[in-house]
Design a protein around this motif. Structure first.
Motif: not given
Length: 142
Positions: A25, A29, A34
């Motif tokens: 993930e 980004t 994050f």
């Protein structure tokens, strides 16, 4: 190596399923939001569950790496950190404002988290604790 902690195959920061999902993930980004959100979640949690603890350690490791203090998994380009090298180079030197949050988060994970409890119930607790203390030590030199 068979590991006593579910979803882990070693005690390294990036040697579990949760943090590898988190890393995937992260690589999607832009910027450090994050990482900041992950650290905030660790700091604000009443109880830091294992998955959040693993993700928090990943975030803390990235904060250290951005400041030129990467851990052995990143320095040795361990297969589990594949892709992080380019991301870290892109944002190198950034994240100074996250260092204090990273220090607070690592202390909480080390002393009061589900992940710590799981490792305490295993034969590898001393090794896991050594990895976490080493990360904490690198942060203290920033």
């Amino acid at each position: 190596m068979e590991c006593a902690v579910m979803g882990s195959w070693g005690y390294g920061i990036f040697e579990n399923d949760d943090v590898l999902d988190w890393k995937a993930e992260l690589l999607e980004t832009k910027g450090l939001d994050f990482i900041e959100a992950t650290l905030d979640n660790v700091i604000k949690a009443d109880y830091i569950e294992a998955d959040l603890s693993s993700n928090g350690l990943g975030a803390i490791e990235i904060v250290a790496a951005l400041q030129g203090k990467p851990g052995v998994e990143i320095r040795n380009k361990n297969i589990y950190v594949e892709g992080l090298d380019g991301w870290i180079k892109l944002y190198a030197g950034q994240g100074e404002g996250l260092i204090e949050a990273a220090k607070i988060a690592v202390k909480r994970i080390k002393t009061d988290s589900e992940l710590k409890e799981l490792w305490e119930d295993s034969d590898e607790f001393a090794e896991w604790l050594k990895v976490v203390r080493e990360l904490e030590g690198r942060l203290s030199t920033i």
